[in-house]
Design a protein around this motif. Structure first.
Motif, PDB file in Angstrom:
ATOM      1  N   LEU A  91      25.409 -12.894 -28.674  1.00  0.00           N
ATOM      2  CA  LEU A  91      25.264 -14.353 -28.654  1.00  0.00           C
ATOM      3  C   LEU A  91      26.167 -14.956 -27.587  1.00  0.00           C
ATOM      4  CD1 LEU A  91      25.195 -15.311 -32.449  1.00  0.00           C
ATOM      5  CD2 LEU A  91      23.266 -15.027 -30.886  1.00  0.00           C
ATOM      6  N   ASP A  92      25.606 -15.881 -26.786  1.00  0.00           N
ATOM      7  CA  ASP A  92      26.419 -16.546 -25.778  1.00  0.00           C
ATOM      8  C   ASP A  92      26.972 -17.854 -26.341  1.00  0.00           C
ATOM      9  OD1 ASP A  92      24.284 -18.310 -25.781  1.00  0.00           O
ATOM     10  OD2 ASP A  92      23.566 -17.755 -23.780  1.00  0.00           O
ATOM     11  N   LEU A  93      27.676 -18.585 -25.501  1.00  0.00           N
ATOM     12  CA  LEU A  93      28.335 -19.810 -25.947  1.00  0.00           C
ATOM     13  C   LEU A  93      27.335 -20.804 -26.533  1.00  0.00           C
ATOM     14  CD1 LEU A  93      30.912 -21.510 -26.105  1.00  0.00           C
ATOM     15  CD2 LEU A  93      30.492 -22.238 -23.751  1.00  0.00           C
ATOM     16  N   ASP A  94      26.189 -20.981 -25.877  1.00  0.00           N
ATOM     17  CA  ASP A  94      25.183 -21.927 -26.375  1.00  0.00           C
ATOM     18  C   ASP A  94      24.647 -21.502 -27.738  1.00  0.00           C
ATOM     19  OD1 ASP A  94      25.194 -23.743 -24.193  1.00  0.00           O
ATOM     20  OD2 ASP A  94      24.042 -22.321 -23.010  1.00  0.00           O
ATOM     21  N   ALA A  95      24.443 -20.202 -27.922  1.00  0.00           N
ATOM     22  CA  ALA A  95      23.922 -19.714 -29.198  1.00  0.00           C
ATOM     23  C   ALA A  95      24.935 -19.911 -30.314  1.00  0.00           C
ATOM     24  CB  ALA A  95      23.544 -18.239 -29.071  1.00  0.00           C
ATOM     25  N   TRP A  96      26.208 -19.668 -30.027  1.00  0.00           N
ATOM     26  CA  TRP A  96      27.241 -19.880 -31.039  1.00  0.00           C
ATOM     27  C   TRP A  96      27.371 -21.363 -31.371  1.00  0.00           C
ATOM     28  CZ3 TRP A  96      28.789 -16.656 -34.385  1.00  0.00           C
ATOM     29  CH2 TRP A  96      28.951 -15.304 -34.092  1.00  0.00           C
TER      30      TRP A  96
END
Length: 251
Positions: free
Chosen positions: A172-177
């Motif tokens: 998971l990247d920053l946007d997903a988190w």
């Protein structure tokens, strides 16, 4: 025989009381606290300590400074030999009010070992008293390391942190988190910086190294360790670990 019960050292009428102890791999302590400050020194193995506001890794040759009355729990990775120094409140004026991992100098290590060979009620005007004074001086000047994972106060940000700790190799990247936490990217980014002093990327990199150190202490093969914390390159993990374990004096 010297007691290995922490409670037996809390009311000792000396500035410093030391207790050597060993633990088997995988053992640990429940959440607890001490009236005195504690220096938790790993002479062998690796310990991971947790408290409400952070997680700390304590590898061999390092020690965790724990202020008085701070509730904490400790888990052992590999067989652990440690030495706890319990410090009277009146002896630690000006010492840090927050937990931190410090480097243990050769002089501090030798002084702690030597004090374990003195009586618990050592002569304050003699060798024991001199060793206790030296221990306090060396703790006060010891450099802090980066082996800490500060946890944010905000419950949403904390859930993100716990998710990363549970799955450090997660993609998971920053946007997903941010989406998972119900936050905008900007709110998550600003909150992480304000409440932990780190960017999300820096925090996640630390979380991966913290897990890697624990797995290595548990006997995992280096390439298994790297893969389990999200590194395709073993050298990249080694470089990141070397940078993190280095002293804060380099920052």
């Amino acid at each position: 025989m010297r007691s290995i019960r922490a409670e037996d050292y809390q009311a000792v009428p000396r500035a410093v009381a030391v207790m050597p102890k060993t633990f088997a791999a995988g053992s640990g302590t429940d959440r607890h606290h001490h009236p005195r400050a504690q220096l938790l020194y790993a002479t062998a193995g690796l310990m991971m300590a947790t408290a409400e506001d952070g997680t700390w890794v304590v590898p061999e040759g390092h020690a965790l400074w724990i202020p008085p009355s701070l509730p904490h729990a400790v888990v052992m990775h590999g067989d652990v030999a440690m030495c706890s120094a319990y410090l009277a409140r009146e002896a630690i004026a000006g010492f840090p009010s927050r937990a931190r991992v410090i480097e243990v100098s050769a002089l501090l290590a030798a002084a702690l070992a030597a004090l374990t060979n003195e009586p618990v009620l050592y002569d304050e005007a003699g060798r024991g008293g001199h060793l206790a004074a030296l221990i306090l001086d060396e703790i006060g000047r010891a450099p802090e390391t980066r082996l800490t994972l500060p946890l944010p106060r905000d419950a949403r940000l904390r859930r993100v942190c716990l998710g990363v700790i549970d799955d450090p190799a997660g993609a998971l990247d920053l946007d997903a988190w941010a989406a998972r936490a119900g936050l905008s990217r900007r709110t998550l980014t600003r909150g992480f910086r304000r409440q932990t002093g780190l960017t999300f990327g820096q925090w996640r990199a630390r979380a991966r190294v913290v897990r890697a150190l624990a797995l290595a202490a548990d006997g995992w093969a280096p390439r298994q360790v790297a893969a389990s914390v999200g590194y395709r390159s073993l050298q990249a993990l080694r470089d990141r670990t070397a940078a993190l374990v280095g002293s804060a004096r380099d920052t």
